[in-house]
Scaffold this motif. Structure first.
Motif, short mmCIF file in Angstrom:
data_model
loop_
_atom_site.label_atom_id
_atom_site.label_comp_id
_atom_site.label_asym_id
_atom_site.label_seq_id
_atom_site.Cartn_x
_atom_site.Cartn_y
_atom_site.Cartn_z
N ALA A 303 0.97 -1.11 0.30
CA ALA A 303 -0.11 0.11 0.24
C ALA A 303 0.92 1.09 -0.01
O ALA A 303 2.14 1.26 0.46
N PHE A 304 0.49 2.28 -0.53
CA PHE A 304 1.09 3.65 -0.61
C PHE A 304 0.41 4.70 0.10
O PHE A 304 -0.90 4.93 -0.11
N VAL A 305 1.09 5.55 0.87
CA VAL A 305 0.47 6.41 1.84
C VAL A 305 1.05 7.87 1.37
O VAL A 305 2.09 7.95 1.53
N LEU A 306 0.34 8.89 1.18
CA LEU A 306 0.62 10.38 0.96
C LEU A 306 0.11 11.09 2.00
O LEU A 306 -1.23 11.65 1.63
N PRO A 307 0.43 11.27 2.90
CA PRO A 307 -0.36 12.38 3.98
C PRO A 307 -0.06 13.71 4.19
O PRO A 307 -0.37 14.33 5.21
N SER A 308 0.38 14.13 2.95
CA SER A 308 0.43 15.62 3.00
C SER A 308 -0.49 16.74 3.19
O SER A 308 -1.52 16.42 3.00
N SER A 309 0.18 17.75 3.94
CA SER A 309 -0.57 18.83 4.55
C SER A 309 -0.72 19.78 3.54
O SER A 309 -1.54 20.69 3.42
N ARG A 310 0.16 19.68 2.47
CA ARG A 310 0.09 20.51 1.13
C ARG A 310 0.55 19.92 -0.03
O ARG A 310 1.77 19.37 0.00
N GLU A 311 -0.20 19.52 -0.99
CA GLU A 311 0.46 18.92 -2.18
C GLU A 311 -0.10 19.28 -3.50
O GLU A 311 -1.17 18.94 -3.48
N ALA A 312 0.43 19.95 -4.21
CA ALA A 312 -0.32 20.70 -5.49
C ALA A 312 -0.79 19.50 -6.16
O ALA A 312 -2.16 19.89 -6.45
N THR A 313 -0.11 18.54 -6.54
CA THR A 313 -0.57 17.34 -7.40
C THR A 313 -0.35 16.21 -6.71
O THR A 313 -1.26 15.47 -6.31
N GLY A 314 0.86 15.59 -6.59
CA GLY A 314 1.15 14.36 -5.95
C GLY A 314 1.37 13.48 -7.11
O GLY A 314 0.69 12.49 -7.10
N ALA A 315 2.29 13.67 -7.68
CA ALA A 315 2.79 13.05 -9.08
C ALA A 315 3.27 11.50 -8.47
O ALA A 315 2.94 10.47 -9.22
N VAL A 316 3.79 11.42 -7.19
CA VAL A 316 3.99 9.92 -6.82
C VAL A 316 2.96 9.14 -6.80
O VAL A 316 2.91 8.13 -6.62
N LEU A 317 1.75 9.56 -6.58
CA LEU A 317 0.32 8.86 -6.61
C LEU A 317 0.23 8.32 -7.71
O LEU A 317 -0.15 7.21 -7.67
N THR A 318 0.40 8.86 -8.81
CA THR A 318 0.25 8.17 -10.03
C THR A 318 1.38 6.98 -10.41
O THR A 318 1.02 5.99 -10.83
N GLU A 319 2.64 7.24 -9.83
CA GLU A 319 3.54 6.28 -9.90
C GLU A 319 3.20 5.01 -9.27
O GLU A 319 3.20 4.14 -9.89
N ALA A 320 2.60 5.18 -7.96
CA ALA A 320 2.19 4.20 -7.11
C ALA A 320 1.03 3.39 -7.53
O ALA A 320 1.11 2.27 -7.52
N MET A 321 0.15 4.08 -8.32
CA MET A 321 -1.03 3.33 -8.81
C MET A 321 -0.71 2.76 -9.95
O MET A 321 -1.33 1.86 -10.28
N SER A 322 0.41 3.32 -10.73
CA SER A 322 0.55 2.42 -11.88
C SER A 322 1.10 0.83 -11.54
O SER A 322 1.09 0.01 -12.55
#
Length: 411
Positions: A303-322
Motif C-alpha cells: 500500500a502507498f500513503v501520501l499524508p501531505s498537509s500541502r500537495e499541489a498534485t502528488g505525482a508520486v500517487l500516479t507512480e504508485a497506482m501504476s
C-alpha cells in the motif's frame, strides 16, 4: 467555416527543466501542427542546490541529459542577485524572455508560474507581440484555506484583477487546479483540460516488467511473505507530513507490519529518533533514491500513503497506482480528487487525522489479498485512463477556437 492554422508556434516559459514535464514537450514537438520552443529560466533541475538548501536534504536532482532530449529549448540568463526558482518574487529575473518573444512573435505563450519577475516580463512581451497567453500551473484549491489573509488579498488583487483577466486560457491539470481557477472567477470557456498525465506511461511499463520479480525482490530485502509493507515516497519535510504517518503506523496493532520511508529531508533525523525512542519496530529509512530505482520500492509494497498537509498534485500517487497499489491520501493532495475513489482503490482521510489514517492502514492489512488486489487493479485502471488523455489535441482544439474567433473578429 472555422478559421484555423496549419501550424502554431508555441512557446513555453518554464521555471526549470522538470523531468516530469519533458514527456509533454516531446509529445507536442512531435505533433505536425505544433512548432515548439521551450525557454528554461533556471538549470536548477541539474544542479539541485536550491532544493538541498531549502529542504535540508542530500537529494540529488542530477540528470543525465534525458530531460532535454526530443524538443527545442534554450536556457535564459537569470539576472537575479539571489537566483532560485523557489524564491519569489525576485528569484527569477530572465529579462531575455522579452527579446525572445518580441522577436519570434509566437501564436501562443504558455507560462508555468505567476510569482516571479520573469512572469511579468513574459506577460508584457506577450501582450505587445499580440500572442495568446495561456497559464499552466499545479496550484490547487485545497491549499487556499491555509493561506494567510494578506496573501489571499494580494493574490486576489494581482491574479483575479490583473493576470487572470488578460490570460487567454488556463490549462488545468486536474479537478483541484480547475476549482482554484473557478474560485477566482475564471469562466468555463477559458478552461482547457491538460492533466499532468504523460509520465504515467513509463511507470506502467516499469510495473509490467518488475511485477513478476516481486517475491524475489522482497526476499532479497528481507521481507517475509506475510509482511504488509506500507510505503511513503517523497521529501521528509513538514508539508509532506511523514510524522503523521509514523504516528499512525505506531498505533496499527496488526502483526507483520512494515513501514518504508523512501526520501530525504530536514525531518529525517527527527523521525529516526522518534521511532527509536518509541521503540517502533519495522520502520526503515532508505534515504534518497534515484528515480531509476523507485520502481522496485513500488513493486515490493502492499500500500502507498501520501499524508501531505500541502500537495499541489502528488505525482508520486500516479507512480504508485501504476504499480497496482491501493493508496491512502490526505484531503490536501491535488490529484486525490481525480484518482482516489474512496473505498474503491483506496481512501482519503482528513489531513492530520492520525486516527483515521491508522484505521485505513489497518483496514487494508485486514482485508483479503483478493480484495486488496482488486483495489490495486482499480488503481492501475484509473491511471491507464489518465495516461490516454490526448493533451496535444486538447491544446490544439483550444488554439483553433481562439484563432477562429480572432479571425472572424478581424474580418
Amino acid at each position: 467555416m472555422p478559421v484555423t492554422k496549419d501550424r502554431y508556434r508555441v512557446v513555453f516559459v518554464a521555471p526549470t527543466a522538470f523531468f516530469y514535464q519533458a514527456p509533454i514537450f516531446r509529445e507536442l514537438e512531435a505533433h505536425p501542427r505544433i512548432d515548439l520552443m521551450v525557454y528554461f529560466c533556471s538549470d536548477e533541475a541539474f544542479r539541485g542546490d536550491d532544493v538541498r538548501i531549502k529542504f535540508q536534504t542530500d537529494q540529488q536532482w542530477g540528470d543525465n541529459g534525458e530531460t532535454l532530449k526530443g524538443y527545442e529549448y534554450k536556457f535564459l540568463k537569470n539576472y537575479s542577485p539571489f537566483p532560485s526558482y523557489l524564491s519569489w518574487p525576485f528569484g527569477l529575473m530572465n529579462f531575455g524572455a522579452w527579446g525572445e518573444i518580441r522577436k519570434s512573435k509566437p501564436d501562443v505563450v504558455i507560462i508555468m508560474s505567476w510569482v516571479n519577475i520573469t512572469d511579468l516580463v513574459t506577460i508584457s512581451a506577450t501582450r505587445l507581440s499580440r500572442s495568446s497567453l495561456l497559464l499552466m500551473t499545479d496550484a490547487n484549491i485545497q491549499a487556499e484555506p491555509q493561506k494567510s489573509k494578506w496573501v489571499t488579498l494580494i493574490k486576489t488583487l494581482v491574479l483575479k484583477n490583473f493576470v487572470f483577466k488578460i490570460t487567454t486560457g488556463f490549462l488545468y491539470t486536474g479537478t483541484a487546479n480547475k476549482l482554484l481557477y473557478q474560485s477566482y472567477g475564471v469562466p468555463d470557456e477559458k478552461l482547457v483540460p491538460f492533466a499532468f498525465s504523460w509520465e504515467a506511461k513509463d511507470f506502467l511499463q516499469q510495473a509490467d516488467r518488475l511485477r513478476p520479480k516481486r517475491m524475489r525482490m522482497r526476499a532479497e530485502m528481507g521481507i517475509s511473505e506475510d509482511s504488509f509493507v506500507t510505503l511513503f515516497c517523497g521529501r521528509l519535510s513538514p508539508e509532506k507530513a511523514p510524522l503523521h504517518l509514523l504516528e499512525a503506523f505506531e498505533r496499527v496493532e496488526s502483526p507483520g507490519k512494515e513501514l518504508f520511508f523512501v526520501g530525504d529531508g530536514k525531518l529525517k533525523n527527527y523521525l529516526e529518533n522518534f521511532a527509536l525512542e518509541r521503540n517502533i519496530k519495522s520502520v526503515h529509512f532508505l534515504g534518497f533514491q534515484n528515480r531509476t530505482e523507485l520502481g522496485k520500492f513500488y513493486t515490493i509494497a502492499d500500500a502507498f500513503v501520501l499524508p501531505s498537509s500541502r500537495e499541489a498534485t502528488g505525482a508520486v500517487l500516479t507512480e504508485a497506482m501504476s504499480f497496482g497499489l491501493p493508496v491512502i491520501v490526505s484531503d490536501k493532495v491535488g490529484f486525490g480528487m481525480d484518482l482516489v475513489k474512496h473505498g474503491s482503490n483506496g481512501f482519503i482521510f482528513p489531513v492530520g487525522d492520525t486516527s483515521a489514517l491508522t484505521g485505513y492502514i489497518t483496514q487494508l492489512m485486514e482485508i483479503s489479498e483478493e480484495k486488496r488486489a482488486q483495489m490495486g487493479e482499480q488503481s492501475r485502471k484509473l491511471v491507464e485512463e489518465w495516461s490516454k488523455l490526448d493533451l496535444a489535441n486538447s491544446l490544439l482544439e483550444y488554439l483553433d477556437a481562439i484563432h477562429s474567433t480572432n479571425g472572424k473578429n478581424a474580418g
